[in-house]
Design an enzyme around this catalytic site. Structure first.
Site, PDB file in Angstrom:
ATOM      1  N   SER A 129      11.449  10.744   8.251  1.00 24.68           N
ATOM      2  CA  SER A 129      10.967  11.902   7.496  1.00 24.68           C
ATOM      3  C   SER A 129       9.502  11.709   7.121  1.00 24.68           C
ATOM      4  CB  SER A 129      11.800  12.012   6.212  1.00 24.68           C
ATOM      5  OG  SER A 129      11.188  12.897   5.307  1.00 24.68           O
ATOM      6  N   TYR A 153      15.225   7.970  -1.656  1.00 27.81           N
ATOM      7  CA  TYR A 153      15.545   8.531  -0.334  1.00 27.81           C
ATOM      8  C   TYR A 153      14.464   8.144   0.679  1.00 27.81           C
ATOM      9  CZ  TYR A 153      15.137  12.115   3.276  1.00 27.81           C
ATOM     10  OH  TYR A 153      14.949  12.757   4.466  1.00 27.81           O
ATOM     11  N   LYS A 157      14.368   5.547   4.180  1.00 26.68           N
ATOM     12  CA  LYS A 157      13.850   5.909   5.513  1.00 26.68           C
ATOM     13  C   LYS A 157      12.813   4.887   5.973  1.00 26.68           C
ATOM     14  CE  LYS A 157      16.057   9.789   6.372  1.00 26.68           C
ATOM     15  NZ  LYS A 157      17.025   9.896   7.461  1.00 26.68           N
TER      16      LYS A 157
HETATM   17  C1  UD1 Z   1      11.885  18.130   0.490  1.00 27.26           C
HETATM   18  C2  UD1 Z   1      11.976  16.702   0.111  1.00 27.26           C
HETATM   19  C3  UD1 Z   1      11.642  15.872   1.326  1.00 27.26           C
HETATM   20  C4  UD1 Z   1      12.549  16.239   2.484  1.00 27.26           C
HETATM   21  C5  UD1 Z   1      12.380  17.723   2.770  1.00 27.26           C
HETATM   22  C6  UD1 Z   1      13.250  18.238   3.898  1.00 27.26           C
HETATM   23  C7  UD1 Z   1      11.400  16.727  -2.279  1.00 27.26           C
HETATM   24  C8  UD1 Z   1      10.407  16.337  -3.303  1.00 27.26           C
HETATM   25  N1  UD1 Z   1      11.076  16.435  -1.012  1.00 27.26           N
HETATM   26  O1  UD1 Z   1      10.540  18.382   0.849  1.00 27.26           O
HETATM   27  O2  UD1 Z   1      11.757  14.509   1.029  1.00 27.26           O
HETATM   28  O3  UD1 Z   1      12.214  15.478   3.628  1.00 27.26           O
HETATM   29  O4  UD1 Z   1      12.703  18.450   1.598  1.00 27.26           O
HETATM   30  O5  UD1 Z   1      14.585  18.295   3.535  1.00 27.26           O
HETATM   31  O6  UD1 Z   1      12.457  17.266  -2.596  1.00 27.26           O
HETATM   32  N2  UD1 Z   1      10.196  25.352  -3.683  1.00 27.26           N
HETATM   33  C9  UD1 Z   1      10.227  26.329  -4.648  1.00 27.26           C
HETATM   34  N3  UD1 Z   1      11.458  26.769  -5.068  1.00 27.26           N
HETATM   35  C10 UD1 Z   1      12.637  26.287  -4.581  1.00 27.26           C
HETATM   36  C11 UD1 Z   1      12.574  25.275  -3.588  1.00 27.26           C
HETATM   37  C12 UD1 Z   1      11.353  24.814  -3.172  1.00 27.26           C
HETATM   38  O7  UD1 Z   1       9.201  26.783  -5.114  1.00 27.26           O
HETATM   39  O8  UD1 Z   1      13.709  26.730  -5.007  1.00 27.26           O
HETATM   40  C13 UD1 Z   1       8.880  24.878  -3.204  1.00 27.26           C
HETATM   41  C14 UD1 Z   1       8.618  23.415  -3.486  1.00 27.26           C
HETATM   42  O9  UD1 Z   1       8.063  23.254  -4.757  1.00 27.26           O
HETATM   43  C15 UD1 Z   1       7.662  23.066  -2.336  1.00 27.26           C
HETATM   44  C16 UD1 Z   1       8.129  23.960  -1.177  1.00 27.26           C
HETATM   45  O10 UD1 Z   1       8.872  25.012  -1.790  1.00 27.26           O
HETATM   46  O11 UD1 Z   1       6.345  23.410  -2.670  1.00 27.26           O
HETATM   47  C17 UD1 Z   1       9.026  23.265  -0.188  1.00 27.26           C
HETATM   48  O12 UD1 Z   1      10.098  22.647  -0.900  1.00 27.26           O
HETATM   49  P1  UD1 Z   1      11.358  21.996  -0.150  1.00 27.26           P
HETATM   50  O13 UD1 Z   1      11.948  22.959   0.804  1.00 27.26           O
HETATM   51  O14 UD1 Z   1      12.264  21.423  -1.192  1.00 27.26           O
HETATM   52  O15 UD1 Z   1      10.706  20.842   0.734  1.00 27.26           O
HETATM   53  P2  UD1 Z   1       9.789  19.608   0.280  1.00 27.26           P
HETATM   54  O16 UD1 Z   1       9.671  19.491  -1.182  1.00 27.26           O
HETATM   55  O17 UD1 Z   1       8.504  19.696   1.058  1.00 27.26           O
END
Ligand code: UD1
Length: 358
Positions: A129, A153, A157
Site C-alpha cells: 500500500s 496497518y 505492510k
Molecule cells: C485510506 C487509508 C489507507 C488505505 C486506503 C485504501 C487512512 C488514514 N488511510 O486512505 O491506509 O491504504 O484508505 O483503503 O485511513 N474522506 C472524507 N469522508 C469520508 C471518508 C473519507 O472526507 O467519509 C476523505 C478523507 O479525509 C481523505 C479522502 O476522503 O481526504 C480519502 O479517504 P479514504 O478513502 O479513507 O482513503 P485514504 O485516507 O487516502
C-alpha cells in the site's frame, strides 16, 4: 516477459480487489484457486466472477495463518504462482487492535511463504500500500520516497515488504513483486462485482455511493482547510479494474529473481469535493455533505509517480475518474445492500445478457 500458463493461488480472492484480480486472471486464460477465510468478503462474489468470465475457479475456505492448509492447496492444485491479498486493512482498527493486525498480516504472510518454500512455489505478487510512505516529503510519490508509515496497518505492510526482500536475498529462486496501491475505487463494468464494506464505510467512495442511494443521509468531509485548491484532501483514485490488470502485468514481468517494488496509481490527484461532484454527475443523484474537522492521521495530498510501473511492468491505468464513479454507481444501484440478499438466479440471468465489450 514470462509466458503465462499458470495455476495461480489468490489469497483473499473473494474480496473487493481479489474478485477483480480473479477476473483479470481468468480472462487471460490462467487457472485460479482462491483461498479466503471470508472474514470480510462474500463467496457470492466468486459466483459472479465465474458468471462474468464463463470459466470456473476453485475455492478453499481457509485462513492464511494455517500453513498446512496452504501447503495442501499449493500441492493438490499444482499452484505455480501466488497473488497475496488476504489481510486486514482498516487503519483506525489497527490502532485499536495492533496485535491482530500483526498476526493476520505479518504472521499470516510468514506462514504463506513458508508453505510456498516447502512446495517450491517461489513466484509471489504481494498487495502492499502507498500507506508505507507515510507523510509525503515530496510529490509525486516515487518508489524511492522514504518509508515511514504512521499506523500499525501500514507498519505491517512495510514489515512484510522487508521480510520478502530478505527472503529474496537468501535464495535467488524467489521472484516477488510488492505492489503499492494508491486509492482503489470503482467496480467491474457489469455491475456484478464491487466493494461491499461491512458496516459504515471508512473510505470515501463507498460512503459517497451509500449516500447517493439513500442508505446514509450525509457525507462528512473530513477537513476543508487543507492547502489544496478547494481545501479538501487530494488522493490518487485508481479504477479497481486497472489495479487488477497491474497484477497480471506483474506476474508476466516476474522473469528475473529478486524483488520488484512498484506503485499502482494514476499519477493524478483528485480532491474530495471533485469526487463528490463527479459522482453526482455520474449518478444523477445529489450527495449532501457537511464539513467536519480533519480526520486524525490524514494527509493533505497524496498521489503517485506512475512512471516506474510503465518501465517495469509495461502497465498504466487507463480509466478516468468519471468512469470510476459511473462503474461504482452501477454496482451500488444493482446491489443496494451489497452481496447480501442477492439471488444468484437473478444474477445469472443478468450476466447472460451482459456483453463484455458492449
Ligand atoms: C485510506 C487509508 C489507507 C488505505 C486506503 C485504501 C487512512 C488514514 N488511510 O486512505 O491506509 O491504504 O484508505 O483503503 O485511513 N474522506 C472524507 N469522508 C469520508 C471518508 C473519507 O472526507 O467519509 C476523505 C478523507 O479525509 C481523505 C479522502 O476522503 O481526504 C480519502 O479517504 P479514504 O478513502 O479513507 O482513503 P485514504 O485516507 O487516502
Amino acid at each position: 516477459m514470462r509466458k503465462l500458463s499458470e495455476m495461480v493461488l489468490v489469497t483473499g480472492g473473494a474480496g473487493y480487489i481479489g474478485s477483480h484480480v480473479c477476473i483479470a486472471l481468468l480472462d487471460a486464460g490462467l487457472d485460479v484457486v482462491v483461498l479466503d477465510n471470508l472474514s470480510n468478503s462474500n463467496k457470492v462474489s466468486l459466483e459472479r466472477v465465474q458468471s462474468i468470465c464463463r470459466r470456473a475457479l476453485a475455492f478453499r475456505h481457509a485462513d492464511i495463518r494455517h500453513e498446512e492448509a496452504i501447503h495442501d492447496v499449493l500441492r493438490s492444485c499444482g499452484v505455480t504462482a501466488v497473488i497475496h491479498l488476504a489481510g486486514l486493512k482498516a487503519v483506525g482498527d489497527s490502532n485499536v487492535r495492533p496485535l491482530t493486525y500483526y498476526e493476520n498480516n505479518l504472521l499470516g504472510t510468514m506462514r504463506l511463504v513458508s508453505a510456498m518454500k516447502r512446495a517450491n512455489v517461489k513466484t509471489l505478487v504481494f498487495s502492499s500500500s502507498a500507506t508505507v510512505y507515510g507523510i509525503p516529503k515530496y510529490l509525486p510519490l516515487d518508489e524511492k520516497h522514504p518509508l515511514c508509515p504512521t499506523n500499525p496497518y501500514g507498519r505491517t505492510k512495510l514489515a512484510i515488504e522487508e521480510m520478502l526482500k530478505d527472503l529474496c536475498r537468501s535464495d535467488d529462486g524467489w521472484r516477488i513483486a510488492n505492489l503499492r496501491y494508491f486509492n482503489p475505487v470503482g467496480a467491474h463494468e457489469s455491475g456484478l462485482v464491487g466493494e461491499d464494506p461491512l458496516g459504515p464505510p471508512n473510505n470515501l467512495l463507498p460512503f459517497v455511493a451509500q449516500v447517493a442511494i439513500g442508505r446514509r443521509e450525509t457525507l462528512q468531509i473530513w477537513g476543508n482547510d487543507y492547502d489544496t485548491p478547494d481545501g479538501t484532501g487530494v488522493r490518487d483514485f485508481i479504477h479497481v479494474v486497472d489495479l487488477a490488470s497491474g497484477h497480471l502485468s506483474a506476474l508476466r514481468h516476474l522473469s528475473r529473481p529478486g524483488v520488484l517494488t512498484v506503485n499502482l496509481g494514476t499519477g493524478n490527484g483528485s480532491s474530495v469535493l471533485n469526487v463528490v461532484r463527479t459522482f453526482e454527475a455520474a449518478s444523477g443523484r445529489s450527495v449532501p455533505y457537511e464539513f467536519r474537522e480533519r480526520r486524525a492521521g490524514d494527509v493533505a495530498v497524496c498521489y503517485a509517480d506512475p512512471t516506474f510501473a510503465i518501465e517495469a511492468l509495461g502497465w498504466k491505468s487507463t480509466r478516468s475518474l468519471e468512469q470510476m464513479c459511473a462503474d461504482h454507481w452501477r454496482w451500488q444501484l444493482q446491489n443496494p445492500d451489497g452481496y447480501h440478499g442477492s439471488e444468484l438466479a437473478k444474477v445469472r440471468e443478468r450476466s447472460k445478457h451482459f456483453r463484455r465489450h458492449a
